[in-house]
Design a protein around this motif. Structure first.
Motif, PDB file in Angstrom:
ATOM      1  N   SER A 163       6.244  13.388  -2.911  1.00 29.28           N
ATOM      2  CA  SER A 163       5.421  12.269  -2.457  1.00 29.28           C
ATOM      3  C   SER A 163       5.637  12.023  -0.968  1.00 29.28           C
ATOM      4  O   SER A 163       4.679  11.892  -0.202  1.00 29.28           O
ATOM      5  CB  SER A 163       5.751  11.011  -3.245  1.00 29.28           C
ATOM      6  OG  SER A 163       5.038   9.913  -2.736  1.00 29.28           O
ATOM      7  N   ASP A 171       1.981   8.919  -6.876  1.00 28.41           N
ATOM      8  CA  ASP A 171       2.448  10.308  -6.811  1.00 28.41           C
ATOM      9  C   ASP A 171       3.642  10.533  -7.741  1.00 28.41           C
ATOM     10  O   ASP A 171       3.656  11.480  -8.527  1.00 28.41           O
ATOM     11  CB  ASP A 171       2.883  10.677  -5.383  1.00 28.41           C
ATOM     12  CG  ASP A 171       1.764  10.607  -4.383  1.00 28.41           C
ATOM     13  OD1 ASP A 171       0.595  10.788  -4.773  1.00 28.41           O
ATOM     14  OD2 ASP A 171       2.070  10.377  -3.195  1.00 28.41           O
ATOM     15  N   SER A 223       0.815  -1.209   0.000  1.00 30.30           N
ATOM     16  CA  SER A 223       0.000   0.000   0.000  1.00 30.30           C
ATOM     17  C   SER A 223       0.851   1.263   0.000  1.00 30.30           C
ATOM     18  O   SER A 223       0.594   2.194  -0.758  1.00 30.30           O
ATOM     19  CB  SER A 223      -0.936   0.024   1.214  1.00 30.30           C
ATOM     20  OG  SER A 223      -1.892  -0.989   1.108  1.00 30.30           O
ATOM     21  N   CYS A 277       0.893   3.768  -3.192  1.00 27.40           N
ATOM     22  CA  CYS A 277       0.462   5.150  -2.959  1.00 27.40           C
ATOM     23  C   CYS A 277       1.557   6.122  -3.401  1.00 27.40           C
ATOM     24  O   CYS A 277       1.305   7.088  -4.130  1.00 27.40           O
ATOM     25  CB  CYS A 277       0.130   5.353  -1.485  1.00 27.40           C
ATOM     26  SG  CYS A 277      -0.425   7.012  -1.063  1.00 27.40           S
ATOM     27  N   SER A 278       2.767   5.855  -3.002  1.00 34.04           N
ATOM     28  CA  SER A 278       3.876   6.722  -3.347  1.00 34.04           C
ATOM     29  C   SER A 278       4.186   6.656  -4.838  1.00 34.04           C
ATOM     30  O   SER A 278       4.527   7.667  -5.466  1.00 34.04           O
ATOM     31  CB  SER A 278       5.099   6.336  -2.517  1.00 34.04           C
ATOM     32  OG  SER A 278       5.968   7.413  -2.383  1.00 34.04           O
ATOM     33  N   CYS A 302       1.773  11.555  -0.330  1.00 34.46           N
ATOM     34  CA  CYS A 302       1.439  10.155  -0.054  1.00 34.46           C
ATOM     35  C   CYS A 302       0.855  10.004   1.348  1.00 34.46           C
ATOM     36  O   CYS A 302       1.571   9.959   2.344  1.00 34.46           O
ATOM     37  CB  CYS A 302       2.662   9.249  -0.220  1.00 34.46           C
ATOM     38  SG  CYS A 302       2.258   7.519   0.121  1.00 34.46           S
ATOM     39  N   VAL A 349      -0.469   7.465   2.804  1.00 34.16           N
ATOM     40  CA  VAL A 349      -0.081   6.238   3.507  1.00 34.16           C
ATOM     41  C   VAL A 349       1.300   6.419   4.147  1.00 34.16           C
ATOM     42  O   VAL A 349       1.494   6.115   5.327  1.00 34.16           O
ATOM     43  CB  VAL A 349      -0.104   5.018   2.569  1.00 34.16           C
ATOM     44  CG1 VAL A 349       0.348   3.760   3.313  1.00 34.16           C
ATOM     45  CG2 VAL A 349      -1.492   4.807   1.980  1.00 34.16           C
TER      46      VAL A 349
END
Length: 142
Positions: A113, A51, A43, A47-48, A118, A120
């Protein structure tokens, strides 16, 4: 945002997101599917990655590949939480004029990010040492 996780027998679980997508998770140390802790690592990486790729595309960088290698350490005692997570981005790209992805653009994208976008990574960073690095590799046709 909501989700549901349903027990499927043994220590397998079916997670279903609010958007209707499902994933199997395995509480038996990932014997049959990713474990919940592995899902956390995937995750933060995804997520990163969203970005970084988006930022590079908006900067019109000729990105053709982005892989995030994630490594983590966990506490030796229960609960075995993550104590550190490192994300290393490997970015490749090449345009028709022979230009590779700019190192400075990748550095900026990873930094944005990590520090701004990000959710997360930023959420985990409140209790885990989350670090980032990157490399820009020469284009090689697949």
């Amino acid at each position: 945002m909501q989700a549901q996780v349903k027990w499927c027998g043994d220590l397998k679980f079916l997670g279903t997101s609010d958007s209707g997508h499902s994933v199997i998770m395995d509480g038996n140390q990932g014997a049959h599917a990713p474990s919940p802790m592995e899902m956390v690592l995937m995750s933060v990486a995804s997520c990163s990655s969203v970005d970084v790729v988006s930022i590079l595309q908006k900067a019109r960088q000729p990105i053709t590949d982005c892989v995030v290698e994630v490594s983590a350490e966990r506490a030796d005692t229960v609960p075995a939480v993550f104590t550190s997570i490192h994300l290393h981005f490997v970015v490749r790209g090449h345009d028709t004029s022979g230009n590779d992805v700019s190192d400075s653009h990748v550095e900026r994208a990873v930094k944005l990010s990590a520090e701004k976008y990000c959710s997360v990574s930023i959420m985990l960073g409140a209790s885990v040492d989350v670090t980032h690095s990157y490399s820009v590799e020469p284009y090689s046709p697949v």
